[in-house]
Structures are given as structure tokens and as C-alpha cells.
Design an enzyme around this catalytic site. Structure first.
Site, PDB file in Angstrom:
ATOM      1  N   TYR A  47      -3.035   6.567   0.981  1.00 22.38           N
ATOM      2  CA  TYR A  47      -2.800   5.640   2.101  1.00 22.38           C
ATOM      3  C   TYR A  47      -1.825   4.539   1.667  1.00 22.38           C
ATOM      4  CZ  TYR A  47      -3.713   2.182   5.762  1.00 22.38           C
ATOM      5  OH  TYR A  47      -3.570   1.273   6.774  1.00 22.38           O
ATOM      6  N   LYS A  70       1.856   3.770   3.329  1.00 16.07           N
ATOM      7  CA  LYS A  70       2.232   2.474   3.890  1.00 16.07           C
ATOM      8  C   LYS A  70       3.380   1.837   3.105  1.00 16.07           C
ATOM      9  CE  LYS A  70      -0.388   2.305   7.485  1.00 16.07           C
ATOM     10  NZ  LYS A  70       0.185   2.203   8.835  1.00 16.07           N
TER      11      LYS A  70
END
Ligand SMILES: NC(=O)c1ccc[n+]([C@@H]2O[C@H](COP(=O)([O-])OP(=O)(O)OC[C@H]3O[C@@H](n4cnc5c(N)ncnc54)[C@H](OP(=O)(O)O)[C@@H]3O)[C@@H](O)[C@H]2O)c1
Length: 248
Positions: free
Chosen positions: A140, A144
Site C-alpha cells: 500500500y 501511494k
């Protein structure tokens, strides 16, 4: 009242829904995208999966037919994955990047012609997780960080068209995001430490209004993360091993 139009992905819950409500309260026309119903008043709701090319071009043509122009594109839809790199399987990693990164960049390119005409703004919802590694959330964080680098390199490329790119990096926001994430693990409890999405939504509106490039939310976390990353990384790693149960 404004006659400006905002397209927001991921309006059926959380931050996307709060931004749709907030921008609408500020007088904007809202086109919202999600796979399940938005459950709020919108000027246009488009049921679509933004990871699909045909859905993205349908979103663009429905918005064009309904409003004729777009002033702000908010790339918000995203999901999480809680797993170590060893546990995460290839299909989960690809699905994460498909939504968080590839769909976001493709949506931006889809709307560029309209944004050029309006000299509009692209708002990308990245995360504070782009600023510091978090074990069991490494994929994740990487997705990002890709969104952040996309945003920062896109900005000078679009300057000649009068388009601004606003990168938003929220800390933990109480939306149920973790419960909907992929992977078997879940983050440790941090009672009282996450904020609701409504105040973030108002901060995004204000940052757009001021023509800002970056919004860290809450602002103090930017400095906390920099200090931890720069001065206390060993301590941070030791603590992470403990709270994520990664010891032997
Ligand atoms: N919550 C946090 O702590 C936090 C912190 C930092 C950054 N963020 C980022 O903020 C954004 C919003 O997070 P959130 O907490 O509001 O999450 P959320 O409540 O789970 O909302 C995610 C939204 O994305 C939509 N979505 C998911 N897959 C989609 C797809 N394939 N096509 C179209 N829409 C899709 C969902 O709608 P459907 O399922 O109906 O399609 C939903 O409306 C994400 O990018 C997230 O990474 C969240």
C-alpha cells in the site's frame, strides 16, 4: 454558488463521499463514480469500475454529455492491503496497483482534454503512508508513493496548460477502510487517533481554493513522520515489529 463541475471517484463511502457532500455544499456540480450506489445527492452518479478501460471512457463521455466541462478531477477511489511481502500474493499486488495507481493515472489522462479547456485541477488522494514505510502495509505504501511521484512529476508537465495538481496525504481517517482492505492482517487498534473524513474534505476544498500543491492532513504529522524517518528509524522498526507481531 459556483457553476463549476467536480468529478470524484469513490463516492459511495468515506473520504470520497465526504468530499462530494462538501463540494456540493460549496455550490459545485458533482459527478460521482463508484460501483455501489452513492447514497447521497449528486448531480450525476455513474456506476463504474475505474479499473476498466471501457468504464473510464464511458465516465468521460457521460460527464461531457451532462456538463460539457470539468473543473476538478478528484482521484480518490483506492483500497488497502494488509499483508507482509511474503504473504501477499501476486494477484493481490496487481489488483492493488491496478486501482490505486494505474486507474488513477488513466482517469487523469482521460480527463486531460477537458481539464486543459477549463485550466482546471487534478486532486490526487495519496496517503501519509507514501511518506514512511509501514510493515504489513508495504505494498500500500508503495502504491501511494507511486501516486505521490505521479502527482509531483505531473504538476510541472501540466503547468503550461494552467492545470494545477494538488496532492493530498491524509493520515488515518475513520472510514472503515481497513475493514474493506485485502489481506489477512489488520492494523493494531489506535483508539481515538483517527479523524472523521468531513474536516479533511473541508481542508481539501480550502487547499484547492488557495491553489496549494500539497495538503498533509493533519499538518503536524508531516513533521512527525520526517523526524521519525530521519532520526528514529531503528526505534520505529523495533516498535513496528512489536505492534505488528512480527517477532520470532
Ligand atoms: N481512510 C484512511 O485512513 C486513509 C488514509 C489515507 C489515504 N486514504 C485514501 O483515501 C482514499 C479513500 O479512502 P476511504 O478511506 O474513503 O476508503 P473507502 O471508504 O473504502 O472508500 C473507497 C471508495 O472507492 C470506491 N472504489 C473502490 N474500488 C473501485 C473501483 N474499482 N471503481 C470505482 N470505485 C471504486 C469505493 O466504492 P465501491 O466499492 O462502491 O466501488 C468507495 O466509494 C483511498 O485512495 C485511500 O487509499 C485513506
Amino acid at each position: 454558488m459556483s457553476d463549476q463541475t467536480v468529478v470524484i471517484t469513490g463516492v459511495s463511502s468515506g473520504i470520497g463521499r465526504a468530499m462530494a457532500v462538501n463540494f456540493r455544499n460549496h455550490g459545485f456540480k458533482i459527478a460521482g463514480v463508484s460501483r455501489s450506489p452513492a447514497g447521497i445527492d449528486l448531480d450525476l452518479w455513474i456506476c463504474a469500475d475505474i479499473t476498466l478501460e471501457e468504464d473510464r471512457s464511458r465516465i468521460r463521455s457521460e460527464v461531457e454529455n451532462s456538463f460539457g466541462s470539468v473543473d476538478i478531477l478528484i482521484n480518490n477511489a483506492g483500497k488497502g492491503l494488509y499483508a507482509t511481502w511474503e504473504e501477499a500474493d501476486e494477484s493481490e499486488l496487481r489488483s492493488l496497483f491496478e486501482l490505486n495507481f494505474f486507474a488513477l493515472t488513466a482517469m487523469t489522462r482521460e480527463f486531460l482534454p477537458m481539464l486543459k479547456k477549463s485550466r482546471g485541477t487534478v486532486i490526487n488522494i495519496s496517503s501519509m503512508a507514501a511518506q514512511i514505510w509501514i510493515p504489513c502495509m508495504g505494498a500500500y505504501c508503495a502504491s501511494k508513493a507511486s501516486v505521490s511521484m505521479f502527482s509531483r512529476s505531473l504538476r510541472p508537465e501540466l503547468k503550461k496548460y494552467g492545470i494545477n495538481v494538488l496532492e493530498v496525504l491524509p493520515g488515518q481517517i475513520n472510514t472503515g477502510f481497513s475493514a474493506r482492505a485485502m489481506g489477512e492482517r489488520r492494523p493494531p487498534d489506535s483508539p481515538g487517533r483517527s479523524a472523521g473524513p468531513e474536516r479533511l474534505a473541508e481542508s481539501v476544498y480550502r487547499a484547492w481554493k488557495h491553489g496549494d500543491k500539497t495538503l498533509f492532513y493533519p499538518g503536524w504529522m508531516r513533521w512527525a513522520v520526517m523526524i521519525v524517518r530521519g532520526l528514529f528509524s531503528r526505534f520505529y522498526d523495533r516498535r513496528s515489529i512489536k505492534i505488528w507481531n512480527l517477532g520470532e
